[in-house]
Motif scaffolding. Structure first.
Motif, mmCIF file in Angstrom:
data_model
loop_
_atom_site.group_PDB
_atom_site.id
_atom_site.type_symbol
_atom_site.label_atom_id
_atom_site.label_comp_id
_atom_site.label_asym_id
_atom_site.label_seq_id
_atom_site.Cartn_x
_atom_site.Cartn_y
_atom_site.Cartn_z
ATOM 1 N N SER A 88 32.501 47.229 21.398
ATOM 2 C CA SER A 88 33.660 46.715 22.017
ATOM 3 C C SER A 88 33.658 46.698 23.551
ATOM 4 O O SER A 88 34.415 45.823 24.062
ATOM 5 C CB SER A 88 34.825 47.706 21.402
ATOM 6 N N SER A 121 46.761 44.870 28.579
ATOM 7 C CA SER A 121 46.585 44.631 27.154
ATOM 8 C C SER A 121 45.607 45.276 26.412
ATOM 9 O O SER A 121 44.947 46.052 27.365
ATOM 10 C CB SER A 121 46.175 42.747 27.063
ATOM 11 N N ALA A 122 45.287 44.838 25.277
ATOM 12 C CA ALA A 122 44.317 45.808 24.872
ATOM 13 C C ALA A 122 42.996 45.305 25.294
ATOM 14 O O ALA A 122 42.792 44.229 26.020
ATOM 15 C CB ALA A 122 44.208 45.187 23.224
ATOM 16 N N ARG A 173 41.656 35.670 23.103
ATOM 17 C CA ARG A 173 40.783 36.605 22.501
ATOM 18 C C ARG A 173 39.565 36.038 22.194
ATOM 19 O O ARG A 173 39.497 34.576 22.112
ATOM 20 C CB ARG A 173 41.661 37.058 21.229
#
Length: 555
Positions: A88, A121-122, A173
């Motif tokens: 990630s 944001s993520a 994304r």
């Protein structure tokens, strides 16, 4: 007629002597290993040897073979790690790297879509707020044009990013296909970098393989501890060359906009204020070697690729007299003042480190940076005592099996059984010679493969001798019976060994770790068994027959 041509005899003896010579260093394992390590250290230092290294290199004659059978983790001890790669992290890096391109693209249409601003944001997404929500569709279309096709077998025809609108925000994304391709690339890169780092420090035959989606198994024989292995593998080694703004001793000082406050590795308590931009990065480094500076202190010589050399040369030409920070993992290891234009793309890193640290730094820089952080889930240090116990157990197993086979053959076939026993002893020596030649690793399953080979080698002799017995019953002479026995048993021997060799090949291709070790010893044992059973024992019997000329024989 029972005879073997002279050239065949010479070839058979040459192969036997060569194989036994290659196996001989394993009888003096510690001496030869000390010799090999000293020779390798002398070569790494450019041929300069200390008195201790010279003495260690002299422990084994240089004109003799010095190849050894590497001992696996279960025989020698070492370190075992199971690590999880944080893939990630790579998603977040990709989004950060995409932001400047998205920003420039949307800024070009500021008159239509209004001001733009990146919002929180993520980690795996990029969220950009536009000043004119009514024009969000145009902003999405502009960003979507930045998408690139995925270069992978599973993602053919797909794009690397998904762009959507959520209120006044453009949300970017990574596509699912790109995430899969990124995961694969990240794992492959991590495996390769770990392999480079482990191999560079002189360890032998490490097992480095992927397990599951995001885990890596690392087993390194002969290393001191799991902590030592973690220290080497876990070092990110992100190297950058950045401009220096100033120095301070205040660790809480405000470095200012677009600047960073980083500690000095040379002088604890001192901090550098450097610009948050990279002139040249470690990815553009092509080589790094330990060396000494003009004052005889340990240092590291480095060299850039053409692109890095060009940027490095341009910056040094424009900033003569200014300090230049060399940053490794968010620490300034050196900040030399640029004295002149450096056009060759090479330089030297000096700092407060010893020879061992400069060597390790060079290894890390050559290996490159890990693409993502690694979390160690399992760690184990296997001591050499356990390995010694395993070796002892393996020796006992081999001796018991060997003794039982020798006794059986001697009692069952008399003189011919003794010939088979002699060939069997040579067979084991040839196996170790081949293992030493190819640098294979011997593990406990490998010892099991050798024990199995002992039984298979005798099986071929049994087929030959039983066939000779049958020929003798038909009132054929001894010479003719021996010749027909070898000829007519050949097909059965080859059939049995070829099928087993195919199985060993499949095990090697499909298996990993200890399974491969078993497959290697089994395959090599099959080759040496066929050679000794068909050619070597026949040569022994022919030589005996030519000398004794018996009228009758008893098998």
């Amino acid at each position: 007629m029972l005879q073997i041509d002279l050239w065949k005899r010479v070839l058979i003896w040459a192969l036997v002597l060569c194989g036994l010579a290659l196996a001989m260093p394993n009888l003096f394992y510690s001496r030869v290993e000390t010799h090999n390590d000293a020779v390798k250290a002398i070569a790494a230092s450019g041929g300069v040897a200390s008195p201790d290294q010279t003495a260690e290199a002299a422990e084994w004659p240089s004109f003799l073979p010095s190849g050894l059978v590497n001992l696996g983790l279960d025989l020698r001890g070492g370190a075992h790690l199971l690590a999880e790669v944080q893939v990630s992290d790579v998603y977040a890096d990709r989004m950060d790297g995409l932001w400047p391109e998205v920003r420039d693209t949307l800024r070009a249409e500021r008159a239509t879509i209004g001001t733009i601003r990146r919002v929180d944001s993520a980690p795996d997404e990029l969220r950009v707020q536009v000043g004119e929500p009514a024009q969000i569709a145009q902003a999405v279309a502009l960003v979507r044009d930045l998408a690139r096709p995925i270069v992978s077998l599973t993602g053919v025809g797909a794009s690397d990013i998904d762009v959507s609108a959520e209120g006044a925000d453009v949300v970017v994304r990574l596509s699912e296909a790109e995430k899969q391709a990124t995961d694969t690339r990240t794992m492959q890169q991590s495996l390769e970098i770990i392999r480079r780092r482990v191999d560079e420090v002189g360890t032998r035959e490490p097992t480095i393989q992927r397990q599951g989606e995001d885990r890596v198994l690392i087993q390194v024989p002969g290393i001191g501890s799991a902590d030592e292995l973690k220290e080497l593998i876990g070092t990110t080694a992100r190297l950058t060359f950045q401009p220096v703004v100033g120095r301070t001793t205040d660790g809480s000082a405000d470095p200012g906009a677009r600047n960073l406050l980083l500690p000095s590795l040379d002088n604890p308590g001192e901090y550098y204020i450097i610009e948050d931009r990279t002139v040249v990065s470690g990815e553009e480094l092509t080589d790094a070697q330990p060396a000494f500076d003009q004052n005889g202190r340990p240092a590291v010589n480095f060299r850039f690729n053409p692109a890095g050399a060009r940027k490095f040369g341009t910056y040094t030409a424009e900033n003569i007299g200014s300090p230049f920070a060399i940053v490794l993992d968010s620490e300034v290891i050196s900040a030399p003042v640029i004295q002149s234009h450096i056009a060759g793309g090479s330089g030297i890193i000096t700092g407060n480190f010893d020879v061992e640290e400069s060597t390790q730094l060079a290894v890390l820089l050559r290996a490159g940076a890990l693409p993502a952080k690694m979390t160690f889930l399992e760690e184990r240090t296997i001591g050499p005592e356990l390995g010694a116990d395993s070796i002892a157990a393996g020796k006992i197993a081999c001796i018991v099996a060997f003794s039982a086979v020798l006794i059986f053959m001697a009692l069952s076939y008399g003189f011919f059984g003794m010939v088979a026993n002699l060939a069997l002893i040579i067979n084991v020596g040839l196996i170790f010679g081949l293992l030493s030649l190819i640098g294979a690793t011997l593990t406990l399953p490998g010892i099991a493969g050798i024990v199995l080979t002992i039984g298979m080698a005798v099986d071929a002799n049994v087929l030959v001798y039983e066939r000779i017995r049958e020929e003798l019953k038909t009132s054929k002479g001894p010479a003719r019976a021996i010749e027909l026995g070898y000829e007519r048993a050949l097909s059965a021997i080859l059939d049995a060994n070829v099928t087993t060799f195919i199985i060993a090949t499949i095990l090697f291709i499909m298996g990993s770790g200890p399974v491969r070790g078993f497959a290697v010893t089994l395959a090599l044992g099959i080759l040496t068994s066929v050679f000794t059973s068909i050619y070597l024992t026949r040569l022994f019997i022919v030589m005996w027959f030519e000398r004794r000329r018996p009228k009758t024989i008893e098998v």
